[in-house]
Enzyme design. Sequence first.
Site, mmCIF file in Angstrom:
data_model
loop_
_atom_site.group_PDB
_atom_site.id
_atom_site.type_symbol
_atom_site.label_atom_id
_atom_site.label_comp_id
_atom_site.label_asym_id
_atom_site.label_seq_id
_atom_site.Cartn_x
_atom_site.Cartn_y
_atom_site.Cartn_z
ATOM 1 N N HIS A 100 0.888 -1.165 0.000
ATOM 2 C CA HIS A 100 0.000 0.000 0.000
ATOM 3 C C HIS A 100 0.931 1.222 0.000
ATOM 4 O O HIS A 100 2.006 1.171 0.607
ATOM 5 C CB HIS A 100 -0.816 0.157 1.284
ATOM 6 C CG HIS A 100 -1.697 -0.975 1.677
ATOM 7 N ND1 HIS A 100 -1.245 -2.087 2.322
ATOM 8 C CD2 HIS A 100 -3.039 -1.119 1.562
ATOM 9 C CE1 HIS A 100 -2.275 -2.888 2.578
ATOM 10 N NE2 HIS A 100 -3.376 -2.333 2.138
ATOM 11 N N ASP A 103 2.358 2.049 3.397
ATOM 12 C CA ASP A 103 3.368 1.148 3.994
ATOM 13 C C ASP A 103 4.778 1.644 3.724
ATOM 14 O O ASP A 103 5.692 1.366 4.485
ATOM 15 C CB ASP A 103 3.337 -0.261 3.359
ATOM 16 C CG ASP A 103 1.980 -0.895 3.366
ATOM 17 O OD1 ASP A 103 1.199 -0.592 4.279
ATOM 18 O OD2 ASP A 103 1.717 -1.711 2.455
ATOM 19 N N GLU A 231 -10.964 -6.964 -3.537
ATOM 20 C CA GLU A 231 -10.770 -7.985 -2.501
ATOM 21 C C GLU A 231 -11.973 -8.034 -1.559
ATOM 22 O O GLU A 231 -12.184 -7.122 -0.759
ATOM 23 C CB GLU A 231 -9.489 -7.672 -1.718
ATOM 24 C CG GLU A 231 -9.203 -8.695 -0.636
ATOM 25 C CD GLU A 231 -7.815 -8.534 -0.043
ATOM 26 O OE1 GLU A 231 -6.908 -8.058 -0.753
ATOM 27 O OE2 GLU A 231 -7.626 -8.885 1.127
ATOM 28 N N GLU A 267 -9.208 -13.764 -0.102
ATOM 29 C CA GLU A 267 -8.365 -14.016 1.063
ATOM 30 C C GLU A 267 -9.005 -15.075 1.954
ATOM 31 O O GLU A 267 -10.198 -15.021 2.248
ATOM 32 C CB GLU A 267 -8.168 -12.709 1.845
ATOM 33 C CG GLU A 267 -7.440 -12.961 3.156
ATOM 34 C CD GLU A 267 -7.059 -11.715 3.919
ATOM 35 O OE1 GLU A 267 -6.811 -10.675 3.286
ATOM 36 O OE2 GLU A 267 -7.017 -11.793 5.155
ATOM 37 N N HIS A 270 -10.732 -13.589 5.072
ATOM 38 C CA HIS A 270 -11.984 -12.899 4.762
ATOM 39 C C HIS A 270 -13.092 -13.908 4.464
ATOM 40 O O HIS A 270 -14.260 -13.679 4.807
ATOM 41 C CB HIS A 270 -11.795 -11.953 3.578
ATOM 42 C CG HIS A 270 -10.799 -10.870 3.841
ATOM 43 N ND1 HIS A 270 -10.436 -9.942 2.901
ATOM 44 C CD2 HIS A 270 -10.087 -10.561 4.966
ATOM 45 C CE1 HIS A 270 -9.550 -9.099 3.420
ATOM 46 N NE2 HIS A 270 -9.305 -9.476 4.662
ATOM 47 N N ASP A 295 -4.988 -13.959 -1.490
ATOM 48 C CA ASP A 295 -4.236 -13.568 -0.311
ATOM 49 C C ASP A 295 -4.228 -14.779 0.595
ATOM 50 O O ASP A 295 -5.271 -15.214 1.093
ATOM 51 C CB ASP A 295 -4.896 -12.378 0.393
ATOM 52 C CG ASP A 295 -4.375 -11.042 -0.122
ATOM 53 O OD1 ASP A 295 -3.661 -11.041 -1.146
ATOM 54 O OD2 ASP A 295 -4.677 -10.012 0.502
ATOM 55 N N ASP A 306 -10.102 -10.931 12.259
ATOM 56 C CA ASP A 306 -9.183 -11.225 11.167
ATOM 57 C C ASP A 306 -7.754 -11.354 11.698
ATOM 58 O O ASP A 306 -7.064 -10.361 11.843
ATOM 59 C CB ASP A 306 -9.297 -10.079 10.149
ATOM 60 C CG ASP A 306 -8.703 -10.424 8.811
ATOM 61 O OD1 ASP A 306 -8.368 -11.601 8.599
ATOM 62 O OD2 ASP A 306 -8.575 -9.519 7.975
ATOM 63 N N ASP A 308 -5.101 -13.023 10.401
ATOM 64 C CA ASP A 308 -4.024 -12.969 9.396
ATOM 65 C C ASP A 308 -2.787 -13.789 9.780
ATOM 66 O O ASP A 308 -1.658 -13.302 9.696
ATOM 67 C CB ASP A 308 -3.595 -11.505 9.150
ATOM 68 C CG ASP A 308 -4.607 -10.753 8.286
ATOM 69 O OD1 ASP A 308 -5.368 -11.391 7.544
ATOM 70 O OD2 ASP A 308 -4.612 -9.501 8.354
HETATM 71 MN MN LIG Z 1 -5.882 -9.278 2.113
#
Ligand SMILES: [Mn+2]
Length: 434
Positions: A100, A103, A231, A267, A270, A295, A306, A308
């Site tokens: 992004h 980032d 996404e 993802e 998600h 993802d 979430d 991750d």
């Molecule tokens: Mn993602």
Amino acid sequence: MTEFFNGIAPIAYEGPDSPNPLAFRHYNPDEIVMGKRMEDHLRFAIAYWHSFAWEGNDPFGGQTFVRPWHPQDRMATARTKADAAFEMFDILGQPYFCWHDADIRPEGDSFAESLKNFEEIIAYFEEKMSIRKVKLLWGTANMFSHRRWMSGASTNPDPDVFAYSAATVKTCMDATMKLGGENYVLWGGREGYETLLNTDMGRELDHMGRFLNMVVDYKHKIGFKGTILVEPKPQEPSKHQYDHDAATCYGFLQKYGLESEVKLNLEQGHAILAGHSFEHEIATAAALGVLGSIDMNRNDYQSGWDTDQFPNNVPEVALAYYHILKDGGFTTGGTNFDAKLRRQSLDAEDLIAAHVGGMDICARGLKAAAAMIEDGGLEDALKERYAGWDSPEAQAMLNSDFDTIFEKVNSGAINPAPKSGRQEMLENYVNRFV
Ligand SMILES: [Mn+2]
């Protein structure tokens, strides 16, 4: 060189019996699977945000990581962060990365200053990429962290935020194209609502549809050859997000005339938040012709948010890749590790080991999926289950009408005989491969 990864050698494939914690046991980039190199099937990418921008905070506590690129609010440390990131790419040898805008560059005091910072880092990336094999899988804009996005980006009630969002995405698409990115992703971080009491949903959806049409127009205007991806995610940070899941996104794309221009980046985490499996989301997108990229991560099945985490479930990953291979495999898409360390995993070695493990799990999943495709057992079972539809009478029925069908059934010529769905047999079959 930074000191951060000091002493960690590039990761090599050492085979399934290696006791080395920093070696690949299954990911062997040059190994041929179904006629294609493993690296070209999986197309791994590292996510800049989780590995380098996230500082270990959770809703109950702040930063746990101490990195040479902290604090992240200045250009000098943004360069140190880039140095460390590309060192990690050299160590892992994965072919892609993703970012992004927020980032990679510090936020400026104005749009123009943020853009200047961004363009300087993009130029720094360009220099680093010119002497390496690593490429950009996709870029995206962070339109959810700064307070200006608190009520959404393209769906914000304030037209000034819509404008700021359009200008931001333009700069991120420009940068993605400059770096030779193969896709551009839109993620509706706060494109949704906290309460319907203050939300005009129809208007917000129309604005989001218009925004995405502008993205596609701009793609064609600048000649970007990559794929535009959306996404899906059902909630978090918003109570409800409009890009809820693959099926909802497809309906949205169709309504706004974008179904042949935009594909999906799916993802695992998600999918779980939406009450689905990863396999379901991938199969849905494939059935609708909009499977783009994935993802890869894992959500905790108890926590309801979430998490991750890095993937570690071979049977789940195998079924995900089964549907991807069945769909013909990735074209511009790939496997992006949208996964982060646990906040107690403080060391550089943890970051490397997490990716090594994730890449190995995906390699095992891919090999199992390829073995199932090559064996053909699931496909044969499908053919057998739907064999009745191969007859000319069955095909003709699809082009007839209710009265014709009624006459035939009422005459006694048709009398359905139920057959076993063989679910347990098929689950046993899959377990032979995973
Ligand atoms: Mn993602």
